[in-house]
Design a protein around this motif. Structure first.
Motif, PDB file in Angstrom:
ATOM      1  N   ALA A  87     -11.119  -0.814  -2.039  1.00 24.85           N
ATOM      2  CA  ALA A  87     -10.102  -1.049  -1.016  1.00 24.85           C
ATOM      3  C   ALA A  87      -9.137  -2.155  -1.426  1.00 24.85           C
ATOM      4  O   ALA A  87      -7.931  -2.069  -1.176  1.00 24.85           O
TER       5      ALA A  87
ATOM      6  N   PRO B  43       0.803  -1.227   0.000  1.00 24.58           N
ATOM      7  CA  PRO B  43       0.000   0.000   0.000  1.00 24.58           C
ATOM      8  C   PRO B  43       0.832   1.271   0.000  1.00 24.58           C
ATOM      9  O   PRO B  43       0.348   2.340  -0.358  1.00 24.58           O
TER      10      PRO B  43
ATOM     11  N   SER C  82      -8.688   4.941   6.720  1.00 23.90           N
ATOM     12  CA  SER C  82      -8.332   4.458   5.389  1.00 23.90           C
ATOM     13  C   SER C  82      -6.928   4.920   5.028  1.00 23.90           C
ATOM     14  O   SER C  82      -6.542   6.062   5.283  1.00 23.90           O
ATOM     15  N   LEU C  83      -6.171   4.040   4.397  1.00 20.80           N
ATOM     16  CA  LEU C  83      -4.834   4.398   3.955  1.00 20.80           C
ATOM     17  C   LEU C  83      -4.866   5.253   2.694  1.00 20.80           C
ATOM     18  O   LEU C  83      -3.849   5.858   2.335  1.00 20.80           O
ATOM     19  N   VAL C  84      -6.025   5.300   2.037  1.00 23.14           N
ATOM     20  CA  VAL C  84      -6.131   6.020   0.767  1.00 23.14           C
ATOM     21  C   VAL C  84      -6.706   7.417   0.963  1.00 23.14           C
ATOM     22  O   VAL C  84      -6.110   8.417   0.569  1.00 23.14           O
TER      23      VAL C  84
ATOM     24  N   ASP D 122      -6.002  -1.200   0.698  1.00 24.33           N
ATOM     25  CA  ASP D 122      -6.412  -0.423   1.873  1.00 24.33           C
ATOM     26  C   ASP D 122      -6.776  -1.393   2.995  1.00 24.33           C
ATOM     27  O   ASP D 122      -7.931  -1.790   3.155  1.00 24.33           O
TER      28      ASP D 122
ATOM     29  N   HIS E 254      -7.858   8.548   4.097  1.00 27.28           N
ATOM     30  CA  HIS E 254      -7.620   8.982   5.487  1.00 27.28           C
ATOM     31  C   HIS E 254      -8.908   9.295   6.246  1.00 27.28           C
ATOM     32  O   HIS E 254      -8.880  10.042   7.234  1.00 27.28           O
TER      33      HIS E 254
END
Length: 317
Positions: A274, A34, A80-82, A279, A84
């Motif tokens: 995701a 990721p 979320s890592l994408v 994610d 946020h």
């Protein structure tokens, strides 16, 4: 019944714990990183490692799991890592769209399957039974995404009867517009369960028609239609309740495919996004949510089973 509910709810704790471990292992074993989504051509190795550290991905996998589990127990499913955004907030935001689609599909499948299965079973080996069987076999054999594309091509592109994508038309905010957008995805999702339910109800009807109480009703002069929908139906519907509860897992999987094809803004499309973006928090949150849905669905099926058949309620005490 209360003891049954409490016992089943207590059983969900180790089940969810096991599901979370398996899901976390599968996510970590999946290819991809990721961090790559944050990397630019001008970034140095130190900058990349700083991003990895900020995301908490530089720690050992087991430590990452226990940190995530600790946060979940406090109601924090992470960010979320994408985008946020909070994971729980995104799931709850898309929950109504998915719940409406899944509920409509199950209701449509059951409403159509009961009369079709009863009529097919009552007319065994006749043209009605053969026609229903042929349609059911075709429906079981066809993949959902192909059916979705086919219906979209005919009803949206060729005939222009129904919208092909999304949940609402831009500039419109009416319930009728949402219903028009939901007809195709609801139909596609219901087809997969309709064919299974029809076959099950048909076989149950055939076995019930051989029972003594049916022959007694015939001896009393009752019409075949009355026997089917007043007496046989009671015995046929009971196992269908359990079948619907067991189908919730497949329903979630089907919703992912259907929502992706029709761009339906639900949890399924969120999960696909995701997965493509690796994610992890979103994937874990949706997996846990799906597991809870499946467990609660089976519990609800057991409760309805006891309501429909009081003998089960008596034996569970």
């Amino acid at each position: 019944m209360k003891r049954l509910i409490v016992r089943r709810l207590l059983q969900t704790v180790p089940m969810l714990f096991f599901v979370s471990i398996v899901c976390f292992i599968l996510v970590k074993a999946a290819p991809g990183d990721p961090v790559r989504s944050f990397v630019t051509p001008n970034m140095h190795a130190a900058d990349i490692e700083r991003v990895r550290h900020n995301l908490g991905l530089d720690k050992p996998a087991y430590i990452q799991y226990f940190i995530w589990l600790k946060n979940c127990l406090t109601g924090n499913f992470g960010y979320s890592l994408v985008n946020h955004k909070p994971v729980l907030g995104q799931i709850l935001e898309r929950l109504p769209a998915t719940a409406g689609l899944m509920g409509s599909a199950i209701a449509l499948a059951v409403i159509l399957a009961i009369p079709l299965g009863l009529v097919a079973g009552a007319n065994r080996n006749r043209w009605v039974d053969k026609l229903v069987n042929m349609v059911a076999y075709i429906g079981i054999s066809l993949p959902l995404f192909w059916v979705a594309i086919l219906l979209m091509y005919f009803f949206s592109i060729k005939m222009h009867w129904l919208p092909s994508m999304g949940m609402r038309t831009i500039g419109m905010n009416s319930a009728l517009d949402v219903i028009r957008h939901g007809i195709l995805p609801c139909t596609v999702l219901a087809i997969g369960f309709l064919t299974v339910y029809v076959r099950y109800i048909r076989s149950s009807t055939i076995s019930q028609l051989k029972e003594d109480y049916v022959q007694i009703q015939y001896a009393f002069g009752s019409a075949k239609r009355i026997i089917l929908f007043r007496h046989v139906l009671k015995h046929v519907v009971l196992p269908v309740i359990t079948l619907v509860g067991m189908s919730l897992g497949d329903l979630v999987a089907g919703a992912i495919v259907t929502e992706t094809v029709f761009s339906w803004p639900g949890i399924g499309s969120l999960g696909m996004t995701a997965v493509k973006g690796m994610d992890y928090p979103i994937i874990m949150g949706i997996t846990l949510f799906s597991s809870v849905l499946l467990i609660l669905g089976n519990l609800l099926a057991d409760i309805l089973y006891g309501i429909v058949d009081p003998r089960i309620k008596t034996t569970s005490r």
